[in-house]
Scaffold this motif. Structure first.
Motif, PDB file in Angstrom:
ATOM      1  N   SER A  23      33.647   1.489  44.591  1.00  0.00           N
ATOM      2  CA  SER A  23      32.921   0.249  44.838  1.00  0.00           C
ATOM      3  C   SER A  23      33.846  -0.724  45.555  1.00  0.00           C
ATOM      4  O   SER A  23      35.058  -0.730  45.337  1.00  0.00           O
ATOM      5  CB  SER A  23      32.463  -0.340  43.509  1.00  0.00           C
ATOM      6  N   LYS A  24      33.261  -1.573  46.398  1.00  0.00           N
ATOM      7  CA  LYS A  24      34.076  -2.543  47.123  1.00  0.00           C
ATOM      8  C   LYS A  24      34.608  -3.654  46.243  1.00  0.00           C
ATOM      9  O   LYS A  24      35.653  -4.227  46.508  1.00  0.00           O
ATOM     10  CB  LYS A  24      33.278  -3.134  48.282  1.00  0.00           C
ATOM     11  N   ASP A  25      33.871  -4.009  45.185  1.00  0.00           N
ATOM     12  CA  ASP A  25      34.335  -5.076  44.304  1.00  0.00           C
ATOM     13  C   ASP A  25      35.028  -4.525  43.057  1.00  0.00           C
ATOM     14  O   ASP A  25      35.217  -5.233  42.083  1.00  0.00           O
ATOM     15  CB  ASP A  25      33.185  -6.003  43.907  1.00  0.00           C
ATOM     16  N   TYR A  26      35.442  -3.261  43.119  1.00  0.00           N
ATOM     17  CA  TYR A  26      36.142  -2.595  42.018  1.00  0.00           C
ATOM     18  C   TYR A  26      35.343  -2.625  40.717  1.00  0.00           C
ATOM     19  O   TYR A  26      35.903  -2.755  39.643  1.00  0.00           O
ATOM     20  CB  TYR A  26      37.531  -3.186  41.812  1.00  0.00           C
ATOM     21  N   LEU A  27      34.027  -2.545  40.837  1.00  0.00           N
ATOM     22  CA  LEU A  27      33.096  -2.433  39.711  1.00  0.00           C
ATOM     23  C   LEU A  27      33.016  -3.683  38.832  1.00  0.00           C
ATOM     24  O   LEU A  27      32.528  -3.609  37.710  1.00  0.00           O
ATOM     25  CB  LEU A  27      33.451  -1.213  38.846  1.00  0.00           C
ATOM     26  N   TRP A  28      33.474  -4.831  39.291  1.00  0.00           N
ATOM     27  CA  TRP A  28      33.446  -6.024  38.442  1.00  0.00           C
ATOM     28  C   TRP A  28      32.024  -6.507  38.177  1.00  0.00           C
ATOM     29  O   TRP A  28      31.718  -6.920  37.060  1.00  0.00           O
ATOM     30  CB  TRP A  28      34.283  -7.150  39.046  1.00  0.00           C
ATOM     31  N   LYS A  29      31.155  -6.483  39.171  1.00  0.00           N
ATOM     32  CA  LYS A  29      29.766  -6.903  38.936  1.00  0.00           C
ATOM     33  C   LYS A  29      29.104  -5.994  37.911  1.00  0.00           C
ATOM     34  O   LYS A  29      28.402  -6.456  37.016  1.00  0.00           O
ATOM     35  CB  LYS A  29      28.970  -6.892  40.239  1.00  0.00           C
ATOM     36  N   PHE A  30      29.341  -4.699  38.049  1.00  0.00           N
ATOM     37  CA  PHE A  30      28.789  -3.748  37.095  1.00  0.00           C
ATOM     38  C   PHE A  30      29.379  -3.975  35.703  1.00  0.00           C
ATOM     39  O   PHE A  30      28.669  -3.871  34.703  1.00  0.00           O
ATOM     40  CB  PHE A  30      29.066  -2.323  37.574  1.00  0.00           C
ATOM     41  N   ALA A  31      30.666  -4.296  35.652  1.00  0.00           N
ATOM     42  CA  ALA A  31      31.296  -4.546  34.353  1.00  0.00           C
ATOM     43  C   ALA A  31      30.663  -5.754  33.673  1.00  0.00           C
ATOM     44  O   ALA A  31      30.433  -5.724  32.453  1.00  0.00           O
ATOM     45  CB  ALA A  31      32.796  -4.773  34.530  1.00  0.00           C
ATOM     46  N   TYR A  32      30.362  -6.802  34.414  1.00  0.00           N
ATOM     47  CA  TYR A  32      29.716  -7.976  33.819  1.00  0.00           C
ATOM     48  C   TYR A  32      28.348  -7.624  33.248  1.00  0.00           C
ATOM     49  O   TYR A  32      27.989  -8.069  32.156  1.00  0.00           O
ATOM     50  CB  TYR A  32      29.574  -9.100  34.843  1.00  0.00           C
ATOM     51  N   VAL A  33      27.585  -6.820  33.982  1.00  0.00           N
ATOM     52  CA  VAL A  33      26.268  -6.400  33.506  1.00  0.00           C
ATOM     53  C   VAL A  33      26.408  -5.535  32.257  1.00  0.00           C
ATOM     54  O   VAL A  33      25.675  -5.721  31.271  1.00  0.00           O
ATOM     55  CB  VAL A  33      25.499  -5.655  34.619  1.00  0.00           C
ATOM     56  N   MET A  34      27.347  -4.620  32.278  1.00  0.00           N
ATOM     57  CA  MET A  34      27.524  -3.731  31.124  1.00  0.00           C
ATOM     58  C   MET A  34      28.014  -4.493  29.892  1.00  0.00           C
ATOM     59  O   MET A  34      27.620  -4.167  28.771  1.00  0.00           O
ATOM     60  CB  MET A  34      28.482  -2.594  31.475  1.00  0.00           C
ATOM     61  N   ILE A  35      28.841  -5.487  30.076  1.00  0.00           N
ATOM     62  CA  ILE A  35      29.279  -6.307  28.943  1.00  0.00           C
ATOM     63  C   ILE A  35      28.089  -7.089  28.393  1.00  0.00           C
ATOM     64  O   ILE A  35      27.909  -7.176  27.173  1.00  0.00           O
ATOM     65  CB  ILE A  35      30.431  -7.237  29.360  1.00  0.00           C
ATOM     66  N   ALA A  36      27.282  -7.647  29.298  1.00  0.00           N
ATOM     67  CA  ALA A  36      26.103  -8.399  28.845  1.00  0.00           C
ATOM     68  C   ALA A  36      25.113  -7.509  28.101  1.00  0.00           C
ATOM     69  O   ALA A  36      24.434  -7.963  27.175  1.00  0.00           O
ATOM     70  CB  ALA A  36      25.422  -9.059  30.044  1.00  0.00           C
ATOM     71  N   LEU A  37      25.015  -6.257  28.466  1.00  0.00           N
ATOM     72  CA  LEU A  37      24.146  -5.324  27.748  1.00  0.00           C
ATOM     73  C   LEU A  37      24.821  -4.774  26.491  1.00  0.00           C
ATOM     74  O   LEU A  37      24.158  -4.476  25.500  1.00  0.00           O
ATOM     75  CB  LEU A  37      23.755  -4.156  28.653  1.00  0.00           C
ATOM     76  N   GLY A  38      26.130  -4.632  26.535  1.00  0.00           N
ATOM     77  CA  GLY A  38      26.855  -4.018  25.433  1.00  0.00           C
ATOM     78  C   GLY A  38      26.957  -4.880  24.192  1.00  0.00           C
ATOM     79  O   GLY A  38      26.953  -4.358  23.068  1.00  0.00           O
ATOM     80  N   VAL A  39      27.025  -6.187  24.358  1.00  0.00           N
ATOM     81  CA  VAL A  39      27.154  -7.075  23.194  1.00  0.00           C
ATOM     82  C   VAL A  39      25.919  -7.008  22.295  1.00  0.00           C
ATOM     83  O   VAL A  39      26.064  -6.827  21.078  1.00  0.00           O
ATOM     84  CB  VAL A  39      27.479  -8.517  23.643  1.00  0.00           C
ATOM     85  N   PRO A  40      24.700  -7.116  22.824  1.00  0.00           N
ATOM     86  CA  PRO A  40      23.539  -6.963  21.934  1.00  0.00           C
ATOM     87  C   PRO A  40      23.438  -5.565  21.311  1.00  0.00           C
ATOM     88  O   PRO A  40      23.034  -5.426  20.155  1.00  0.00           O
ATOM     89  CB  PRO A  40      22.334  -7.237  22.829  1.00  0.00           C
ATOM     90  N   ILE A  41      23.842  -4.542  22.071  1.00  0.00           N
ATOM     91  CA  ILE A  41      23.834  -3.194  21.509  1.00  0.00           C
ATOM     92  C   ILE A  41      24.834  -3.104  20.365  1.00  0.00           C
ATOM     93  O   ILE A  41      24.560  -2.494  19.329  1.00  0.00           O
ATOM     94  CB  ILE A  41      24.104  -2.146  22.600  1.00  0.00           C
ATOM     95  N   LEU A  42      25.993  -3.716  20.539  1.00  0.00           N
ATOM     96  CA  LEU A  42      27.001  -3.729  19.467  1.00  0.00           C
ATOM     97  C   LEU A  42      26.466  -4.405  18.214  1.00  0.00           C
ATOM     98  O   LEU A  42      26.646  -3.903  17.099  1.00  0.00           O
ATOM     99  CB  LEU A  42      28.267  -4.432  19.947  1.00  0.00           C
ATOM    100  N   VAL A  43      25.790  -5.525  18.378  1.00  0.00           N
ATOM    101  CA  VAL A  43      25.205  -6.222  17.221  1.00  0.00           C
ATOM    102  C   VAL A  43      24.137  -5.346  16.568  1.00  0.00           C
ATOM    103  O   VAL A  43      24.060  -5.264  15.333  1.00  0.00           O
ATOM    104  CB  VAL A  43      24.623  -7.587  17.651  1.00  0.00           C
ATOM    105  N   TYR A  44      23.346  -4.675  17.372  1.00  0.00           N
ATOM    106  CA  TYR A  44      22.305  -3.789  16.857  1.00  0.00           C
ATOM    107  C   TYR A  44      22.905  -2.612  16.093  1.00  0.00           C
ATOM    108  O   TYR A  44      22.426  -2.232  15.022  1.00  0.00           O
ATOM    109  CB  TYR A  44      21.437  -3.323  18.017  1.00  0.00           C
ATOM    110  N   VAL A  45      23.992  -2.044  16.623  1.00  0.00           N
ATOM    111  CA  VAL A  45      24.690  -0.961  15.921  1.00  0.00           C
ATOM    112  C   VAL A  45      25.219  -1.470  14.594  1.00  0.00           C
ATOM    113  O   VAL A  45      25.118  -0.789  13.565  1.00  0.00           O
ATOM    114  CB  VAL A  45      25.820  -0.379  16.799  1.00  0.00           C
ATOM    115  N   TRP A  46      25.781  -2.664  14.589  1.00  0.00           N
ATOM    116  CA  TRP A  46      26.314  -3.252  13.358  1.00  0.00           C
ATOM    117  C   TRP A  46      25.193  -3.461  12.338  1.00  0.00           C
ATOM    118  O   TRP A  46      25.346  -3.167  11.168  1.00  0.00           O
ATOM    119  CB  TRP A  46      26.992  -4.565  13.693  1.00  0.00           C
TER     120      TRP A  46
END
Length: 83
Positions: A23-46
């Protein structure tokens, strides 16, 4: 296997597959999206499985998304003067 663990595994699979492609931006945009999706999933897992399974997912997510964790840790050290 319950819904939260299925979502967590899909999240991990998507993050790993996307990281394989350049990726040209070294996946940072994707990382932001994945973090935004991962936090609610983490709470749900908890909520469904307890703290220990959630901590396993958190460690795995931090392993996959290690650069945002490293940069955040460096920022915290600079901000609070930790050595």
């Amino acid at each position: 296997m319950n819904t939260s663990l299925v979502l967590a595994l899909i999240w991990m699979l998507a993050a790993n597959v996307r990281a394989m492609f350049p990726s040209k931006d070294y996946l940072w945009k994707f990382a932001y999206v994945m973090i935004a999706l991962g936090v609610p999933i983490l709470v749900y897992v908890w909520w469904q499985n307890g703290i220990w399974i959630a901590l396993v997912f958190l460690v795995a997510a931090m392993w996959i998304m290690r650069w945002p964790v490293i940069y955040t840790w460096r920022w915290v050290k600079r901000r609070f003067g930790l050595s």
